[in-house]
Scaffold this motif. Structure first.
Motif, mmCIF file in Angstrom:
data_model
loop_
_atom_site.group_PDB
_atom_site.id
_atom_site.type_symbol
_atom_site.label_atom_id
_atom_site.label_comp_id
_atom_site.label_asym_id
_atom_site.label_seq_id
_atom_site.Cartn_x
_atom_site.Cartn_y
_atom_site.Cartn_z
ATOM 1 N N SER A 1 -46.948 7.340 20.644
ATOM 2 C CA SER A 1 -45.939 6.568 21.363
ATOM 3 C C SER A 1 -45.868 8.230 21.676
ATOM 4 O O SER A 1 -44.908 9.293 22.751
ATOM 5 N N TRP A 2 -46.560 9.609 20.813
ATOM 6 C CA TRP A 2 -46.467 10.338 20.969
ATOM 7 C C TRP A 2 -48.015 11.639 20.234
ATOM 8 O O TRP A 2 -48.556 10.638 19.638
ATOM 9 N N SER A 3 -48.483 12.275 21.355
ATOM 10 C CA SER A 3 -49.496 13.519 20.808
ATOM 11 C C SER A 3 -49.278 14.669 20.861
ATOM 12 O O SER A 3 -48.700 15.240 21.951
ATOM 13 N N LEU A 4 -50.007 15.603 20.615
ATOM 14 C CA LEU A 4 -50.270 16.725 20.143
ATOM 15 C C LEU A 4 -51.250 17.184 19.557
ATOM 16 O O LEU A 4 -52.200 17.457 19.122
ATOM 17 N N TRP B 1 -60.649 16.758 20.900
ATOM 18 C CA TRP B 1 -59.519 17.771 20.356
ATOM 19 C C TRP B 1 -58.718 17.097 18.831
ATOM 20 O O TRP B 1 -58.928 15.914 18.669
ATOM 21 N N PRO B 2 -58.580 17.918 18.161
ATOM 22 C CA PRO B 2 -57.771 17.783 17.220
ATOM 23 C C PRO B 2 -56.464 17.624 17.921
ATOM 24 O O PRO B 2 -55.914 17.742 18.556
ATOM 25 N N HIS B 3 -55.723 16.618 16.875
ATOM 26 C CA HIS B 3 -54.266 16.056 17.458
ATOM 27 C C HIS B 3 -54.201 15.741 16.280
ATOM 28 O O HIS B 3 -53.791 14.712 15.308
ATOM 29 N N VAL B 4 -51.916 15.987 16.527
ATOM 30 C CA VAL B 4 -50.834 14.880 15.597
ATOM 31 C C VAL B 4 -50.932 14.103 16.433
ATOM 32 O O VAL B 4 -50.670 14.158 17.619
ATOM 33 N N ILE B 5 -50.530 13.182 16.148
ATOM 34 C CA ILE B 5 -49.875 12.061 16.491
ATOM 35 C C ILE B 5 -48.946 10.802 16.275
ATOM 36 O O ILE B 5 -48.440 10.622 15.347
ATOM 37 N N ASP C 1 -53.754 20.529 10.815
ATOM 38 C CA ASP C 1 -53.401 20.368 9.762
ATOM 39 C C ASP C 1 -51.903 21.837 9.131
ATOM 40 O O ASP C 1 -51.368 21.082 8.599
ATOM 41 N N ALA C 2 -52.159 22.922 9.366
ATOM 42 C CA ALA C 2 -50.378 23.415 9.261
ATOM 43 C C ALA C 2 -49.420 22.823 9.662
ATOM 44 O O ALA C 2 -49.080 22.405 9.224
ATOM 45 N N PHE C 3 -49.578 22.711 10.957
ATOM 46 C CA PHE C 3 -48.474 21.398 11.661
ATOM 47 C C PHE C 3 -48.340 19.924 10.980
ATOM 48 O O PHE C 3 -47.306 20.293 10.813
ATOM 49 N N TYR C 4 -49.209 19.680 10.688
ATOM 50 C CA TYR C 4 -48.527 18.488 10.151
ATOM 51 C C TYR C 4 -48.417 18.565 8.515
ATOM 52 O O TYR C 4 -48.050 17.657 8.268
ATOM 53 N N GLU C 5 -48.789 19.077 8.010
ATOM 54 C CA GLU C 5 -48.137 19.984 6.622
ATOM 55 C C GLU C 5 -46.958 20.455 6.949
ATOM 56 O O GLU C 5 -45.619 19.868 6.271
#
Length: 266
Positions: free
Chosen positions: A201-204, A182-186, A213-217
């Motif tokens: 300390s956090w991940s989604l 699964w792709p994550h933003v951490i 990538d849209a959320f990370y942008e």
């Protein structure tokens, strides 16, 4: 009260002060034009320039908050609803009063962003953060990075990758990765101890890389808020930060939808 001077936006506020060594006492910062003396540049700004009542100590939390607001305006022009939700715990009266106060003090100029003095104050606050604040709070982007990092003309992947590389030097920051399939933003932060390794300390989690990538942008545009969001994750771990980001994202998306007809007509 410390005089208001024409200031150079590229130099820190207070650079005209003169350090006078003490004879067995702490050095002081002297304003030769007024004769005022201060223990630190932050004292000169808080008590002198802003005219705050003198206390036993400088309220560093209030200066950190001011730092965060000025950093936000250095990077972008946040909609009032997003700013209120994110920084002012939803209190529109406090948000409106605070921005009116900064305008009255000549640190911001409405939609034009920071004034020359506002830029100088931001440089000063960045350079004079006390060591205990630097130790306890996550690192920040430099003033130069706030102006351009992640906002340039490159294609999206190049912009996002530059932010990720820069964040490695701060010891804290959001990143993209895969956990399992699964792709994550951490959110990673450098720990303490003899070997201060990076800790998540956090991940989604996301369904696909395009969503991630849209959320990370969206996060990268709001680079100025990363230190505060990292603190939130450190205090409460996952639930509070996730809920907070979703609320801010919802508000910002609402503002974007509202502006679409005007954009299409232009």
């Amino acid at each position: 009260m410390t005089r208001r001077l024409p200031v150079d936006p590229e130099l820190p506020w207070g650079c005209w002060l003169r350090i006078e060594p003490g004879d067995g006492t702490p050095a002081e910062f002297v304003d030769d034009a007024t004769g005022e003396r201060w223990g630190t540049i932050r004292e000169a700004f808080w008590y002198g320039r802003l005219g705050m009542p003198r206390g036993a100590y400088i309220p560093q939390d209030k200066l950190e908050f001011l730092h965060g607001v000025l950093a936000q305006w250095a990077r972008r022009r946040p909609e009032s609803a997003e700013r209120t939700t994110d920084m002012f715990t939803g209190c529109g009266q406090f948000s409106g009063w605070y921005m009116a106060w900064l305008t009255r003090e000549g640190l911001i100029a409405g939609r034009d962003g920071l004034t020359a003095e506002g830029w100088a104050v931001l440089h000063m606050l960045m350079g004079t953060r006390p060591q205990d604040v630097r130790k306890d709070r996550p690192g920040r982007a430099t003033v130069a990075q706030l102006v351009e990092l992640g906002l340039g003309p490159e294609e999206r992947e190049a912009r996002l990758a530059r932010v990720e590389q820069a964040a490695l030097k701060w010891g804290v920051g959001f990143r993209r990765t895969k956990i399992g399939a699964w792709p994550h933003v951490i959110l990673v932060k450098r720990g303490e101890g003899e070997v201060p390794v990076l800790e998540t300390s956090w991940s989604l989690r996301f369904e696909n890389e395009e969503q991630r990538d849209a959320f990370y942008e969206w996060l990268c545009v709001r680079l100025d808020r990363w230190p505060a969001w990292a603190e939130m994750a450190g205090r409460s771990r996952q639930p509070d930060l996730t809920q907070h980001l979703l609320m801010v994202l919802a508000i910002s998306a609402t503002n974007m939808d509202r502006d679409l007809p005007a954009i299409a007509a232009s």
